[in-house]
Design a protein around this motif. Structure first.
Motif, mmCIF file in Angstrom:
data_model
loop_
_atom_site.group_PDB
_atom_site.id
_atom_site.type_symbol
_atom_site.label_atom_id
_atom_site.label_comp_id
_atom_site.label_asym_id
_atom_site.label_seq_id
_atom_site.Cartn_x
_atom_site.Cartn_y
_atom_site.Cartn_z
ATOM 1 N N GLN A 194 0.826 -1.214 0.000
ATOM 2 C CA GLN A 194 0.000 0.000 0.000
ATOM 3 C C GLN A 194 0.854 1.256 0.000
ATOM 4 O OE1 GLN A 194 -3.027 0.157 -0.640
ATOM 5 N NE2 GLN A 194 -3.904 -1.813 -0.110
ATOM 6 N N ASN A 195 2.043 1.170 0.593
ATOM 7 C CA ASN A 195 2.974 2.303 0.600
ATOM 8 C C ASN A 195 4.371 1.707 0.615
ATOM 9 O OD1 ASN A 195 4.615 4.450 1.175
ATOM 10 N ND2 ASN A 195 3.689 4.942 3.160
ATOM 11 N N VAL A 196 4.855 1.349 -0.586
ATOM 12 C CA VAL A 196 6.128 0.610 -0.642
ATOM 13 C C VAL A 196 7.280 1.421 -0.065
ATOM 14 C CG1 VAL A 196 5.557 -0.951 -2.560
ATOM 15 C CG2 VAL A 196 6.553 1.293 -3.057
ATOM 16 N N ASN A 197 7.183 2.751 -0.119
ATOM 17 C CA ASN A 197 8.275 3.586 0.391
ATOM 18 C C ASN A 197 8.433 3.474 1.908
ATOM 19 O OD1 ASN A 197 6.628 5.505 -1.814
ATOM 20 N ND2 ASN A 197 8.719 4.942 -2.299
ATOM 21 N N ALA A 198 7.417 2.913 2.574
ATOM 22 C CA ALA A 198 7.501 2.740 4.028
ATOM 23 C C ALA A 198 8.094 1.377 4.380
ATOM 24 C CB ALA A 198 6.115 2.889 4.648
ATOM 25 N N TYR A 199 8.480 0.593 3.355
ATOM 26 C CA TYR A 199 9.044 -0.741 3.624
ATOM 27 C C TYR A 199 10.283 -0.623 4.507
ATOM 28 C CZ TYR A 199 11.376 -5.208 2.987
ATOM 29 O OH TYR A 199 11.992 -6.410 3.223
ATOM 30 N N CYS A 200 10.361 -1.439 5.514
ATOM 31 C CA CYS A 200 11.557 -1.456 6.360
ATOM 32 C C CYS A 200 11.601 -2.781 7.118
ATOM 33 C CB CYS A 200 11.519 -0.288 7.351
ATOM 34 S SG CYS A 200 13.066 -0.153 8.236
ATOM 35 N N GLY A 205 15.710 -0.759 3.853
ATOM 36 C CA GLY A 205 14.623 0.105 3.405
ATOM 37 C C GLY A 205 14.233 -0.222 1.973
ATOM 38 N N PHE A 206 13.277 0.540 1.430
ATOM 39 C CA PHE A 206 12.747 0.169 0.118
ATOM 40 C C PHE A 206 13.769 0.293 -1.008
ATOM 41 C CE2 PHE A 206 10.533 1.118 -3.884
ATOM 42 C CZ PHE A 206 10.100 -0.182 -4.115
ATOM 43 N N SER A 207 14.559 1.382 -1.020
ATOM 44 C CA SER A 207 15.470 1.540 -2.167
ATOM 45 C C SER A 207 16.496 0.400 -2.182
ATOM 46 C CB SER A 207 16.141 2.908 -2.162
ATOM 47 O OG SER A 207 16.765 3.130 -0.933
ATOM 48 N N ALA A 208 16.940 -0.050 -0.995
ATOM 49 C CA ALA A 208 17.907 -1.157 -0.937
ATOM 50 C C ALA A 208 17.249 -2.453 -1.432
ATOM 51 C CB ALA A 208 18.422 -1.336 0.485
ATOM 52 N N LEU A 209 15.981 -2.644 -1.060
ATOM 53 C CA LEU A 209 15.269 -3.853 -1.505
ATOM 54 C C LEU A 209 15.103 -3.848 -3.029
ATOM 55 C CD1 LEU A 209 13.556 -6.371 -0.420
ATOM 56 C CD2 LEU A 209 11.588 -4.929 -0.885
ATOM 57 N N LEU A 210 14.726 -2.689 -3.558
ATOM 58 C CA LEU A 210 14.533 -2.557 -5.011
ATOM 59 C C LEU A 210 15.848 -2.811 -5.739
ATOM 60 C CD1 LEU A 210 12.610 -1.640 -7.325
ATOM 61 C CD2 LEU A 210 13.391 0.697 -6.905
ATOM 62 N N ASP A 211 16.901 -2.228 -5.221
ATOM 63 C CA ASP A 211 18.229 -2.386 -5.823
ATOM 64 C C ASP A 211 18.636 -3.862 -5.830
ATOM 65 O OD1 ASP A 211 20.495 -1.412 -6.992
ATOM 66 O OD2 ASP A 211 21.503 -0.915 -5.109
ATOM 67 N N ALA A 212 18.460 -4.524 -4.670
ATOM 68 C CA ALA A 212 18.867 -5.930 -4.559
ATOM 69 C C ALA A 212 18.017 -6.812 -5.475
ATOM 70 C CB ALA A 212 18.735 -6.384 -3.104
ATOM 71 N N THR A 213 16.729 -6.527 -5.558
ATOM 72 C CA THR A 213 15.855 -7.346 -6.426
ATOM 73 C C THR A 213 16.292 -7.195 -7.876
ATOM 74 O OG1 THR A 213 14.051 -6.849 -4.894
ATOM 75 C CG2 THR A 213 13.439 -7.894 -6.955
ATOM 76 N N HIS A 228 4.194 6.621 -2.073
ATOM 77 C CA HIS A 228 3.489 7.645 -1.292
ATOM 78 C C HIS A 228 4.299 8.941 -1.343
ATOM 79 C CE1 HIS A 228 1.550 9.820 1.884
ATOM 80 N NE2 HIS A 228 0.684 8.841 2.072
ATOM 81 N N PRO A 229 3.683 10.058 -1.733
ATOM 82 C CA PRO A 229 4.431 11.308 -1.895
ATOM 83 C C PRO A 229 5.123 11.788 -0.613
ATOM 84 C CG PRO A 229 2.234 11.493 -2.841
ATOM 85 C CD PRO A 229 2.263 10.194 -2.099
ATOM 86 N N ARG A 230 4.649 11.368 0.546
ATOM 87 C CA ARG A 230 5.323 11.781 1.773
ATOM 88 C C ARG A 230 6.642 11.016 1.951
ATOM 89 N NH1 ARG A 230 2.334 9.559 6.458
ATOM 90 N NH2 ARG A 230 3.639 7.845 5.807
ATOM 91 N N ASP A 231 6.661 9.739 1.533
ATOM 92 C CA ASP A 231 7.801 8.860 1.829
ATOM 93 C C ASP A 231 8.712 8.584 0.636
ATOM 94 O OD1 ASP A 231 6.811 8.614 4.425
ATOM 95 O OD2 ASP A 231 5.437 7.028 3.806
ATOM 96 N N MET A 232 8.244 8.886 -0.558
ATOM 97 C CA MET A 232 9.063 8.654 -1.762
ATOM 98 C C MET A 232 10.318 9.527 -1.658
ATOM 99 S SD MET A 232 9.087 7.309 -4.807
ATOM 100 C CE MET A 232 9.947 7.515 -6.345
#
Ligand code: SAM
Ligand code: SF4
Length: 431
Positions: A194-200, A205-213, A228-232
């Motif tokens: 629902q808010n991938v930028n809040a992944y932890c 965090g999300f950018s590390a997960l995206l990078d690794a994937t 989510h514009p607040r967390d992106m």
């Protein structure tokens, strides 16, 4: 024994439905083409707007009449969580299962065949469904859930109450599932939440997960939604610009272009911040496609507020948008506010925004005419009696072109000849 699954709502439900099919298949059931031929009919429901609930209820009534004698009707998803045993009053409904209990579906189905009625809306923070190499139901595009629930409190939204607080999935599980999809032939993987930028999870965090994937799936396209514009943040944009297989698309729900309304929605950002993210994404990733969601007629939304939304929407030049009339949801903060924008005014605002969206989305697509784009070939389609292929660009547009079905599932190059709305037509480059 055969099952039939019908899905309403967001990408979470699409994912959950595929996982239910996967586990039912592993339990020895097979898929039925129609509800009439099924012993188990699953309706995976959505509660986000009243309209979505009304549609699902109408369908549950209809399926109750159409189902064969002895078939079990299961209502799953957000409506099951919200309405619970109330749903047993519909003919044929014997299972009512919330989003955390699907892994038990096969066992519950057997109990229901023996005459039981089962209600399970219990909460479970773990991800019971794990990766599987055997399931082929995704085709060439698949989803991996990286988190469930949501810990935000957008004042209009029912999701946190029906799906619970946000829980991030361990990165190794995400990776295993993404790899399993790739082994099963999926060429385009979307990480969903629902808010991938809040992944932890455990400091990841999300950018590390995206990078690794992206690193672990070099030949596979990787996408993500919803942002989510607040967390992106810049680090996600940086991964998108650096990793060749992370696709240039950000779904970034705006909800409103009026700061006053955004505050009442409790969204946690201003339109200035939103503008900053879009500017930065377009600077770092020139071909990025930005799509959005907007709600019109939120309580207290004046004509002036709406005009601000319209003007900001035009300025952002979205590639496409989902637009909704505000729908009060039980238990949410906004449901306690006066729903004071009359229905005909909500409809008028929605129609005005849709008209603007058609123009901006068409203009964005028209810019692609003459370009050669990478397309993932998805399916065959007959158009005006001519067999054609459809595929998807990295920026998430569909493309129609002629070609042999032997290239299904392959990445090809297509020269774009024309655009219509968000759809493109073209021809294969090099045969
Ligand atoms: N998590 C995502 C987000 O933050 O935007 C999507 C949540 S929801 C499943 C999808 C969209 O439904 C939202 O972006 C919002 O535009 C719309 N929505 C949610 N609640 C609504 C309501 N009460 N009335 C109208 N639209 C609503
Ligand atoms: Fe709902 Fe807001 Fe969470 Fe999206 S971020 S699911 S709109 S509460």
């Amino acid at each position: 024994m055969r099952y039939y699954v019908e899905t309403y709502g967001c990408q979470m439900n699409v994912y959950d439905s595929r996982k239910m099919e996967e586990s039912l298949t592993a339990d020895g059931l097979s898929a039925s083409e129609s509800p009439e031929g099924a012993d188990l009919i699953v309706v995976n429901t959505c509660s986000v707007r009243q309209h979505a609930e009304n549609r699902a209820l109408a369908r549950i009534r209809e399926l109750g009449k159409r189902a064969s004698e002895g078939a079990v009707l299961a209502v799953c998803g957000c409506m099951a969580q919200r309405m619970g045993s109330e749903l047993f009053k519909y003919k044929g409904v014997r299972l009512v299962l919330g989003p955390d209990s699907y892994s038990k579906l096969g066992g519950y189905f057997r109990s229901a065949r023996d005459g039981a009625k089962v209600l399970d809306t219990s909460r479970d923070d773990s991800f019971r469904f794990q990766a599987s190499d055997s399931y082929r139901g995704w085709g060439v595009r698949g989803f991996v859930s990286i988190m469930k629930g949501c810990s935000n409190s957008c004042s209009y939204c029912i999701v946190p109450s029906v799906r619970g607080a946000a829980v991030s999935r361990p990165p190794e599980e995400v990776m295993e599932e993404a790899l399993a999809l790739s082994r099963a032939g999926v060429k385009d993987v979307t990480l969903i939440g629902q808010n991938v930028n809040a992944y932890c999870h455990g400091g990841v965090g999300f950018s590390a997960l995206l990078d690794a994937t992206a690193e672990r799936l070099p030949g596979t396209r990787v996408r993500f939604t919803t942002s989510h514009p607040r967390d992106m943040n810049e680090s996600v944009i940086e991964v998108m610009s650096r990793r060749g297989n992370v696709c240039e698309h950000v779904h970034l729900p705006l909800q409103s272009g009026s700061d006053r309304v955004l505050e009442r929605m409790n969204r946690g950002y201003s339109k200035e911040r939103y503008r900053g993210i879009v500017t930065s994404a377009r600077r770092a990733v020139p071909d990025v496609s930005i799509t959005t969601d907007v709600i019109v007629g939120f309580p207290g939304e004046s004509r002036q507020d709406f005009e601000e939304t319209r003007s900001f929407f035009g300025e952002m030049e979205f590639d496409s948008a989902f637009m909704f009339k505000f729908s009060p949801r039980p238990g949410t903060q906004a449901a306690r506010l006066a729903d004071d924008v009359p229905l005909d005014e909500k409809e008028k605002r929605l129609a005005e925004l849709i008209e603007l969206e058609r123009r901006t989305a068409s203009a964005r697509s028209a810019r692609l005419v003459g370009r050669e784009l990478e397309v993932l070939v998805e399916a065959r389609k007959v158009k005006d009696g001519v067999p054609m292929l459809t595929g998807r660009t990295r920026c998430n547009r569909t493309v129609l072109f002629e070609g042999s079905s032997e290239i299904s599932g392959k990445l090809v190059s297509v020269k774009i000849d024309s655009s219509r709305g968000v759809s493109l037509s073209g021809r294969l480059v090099n045969g």
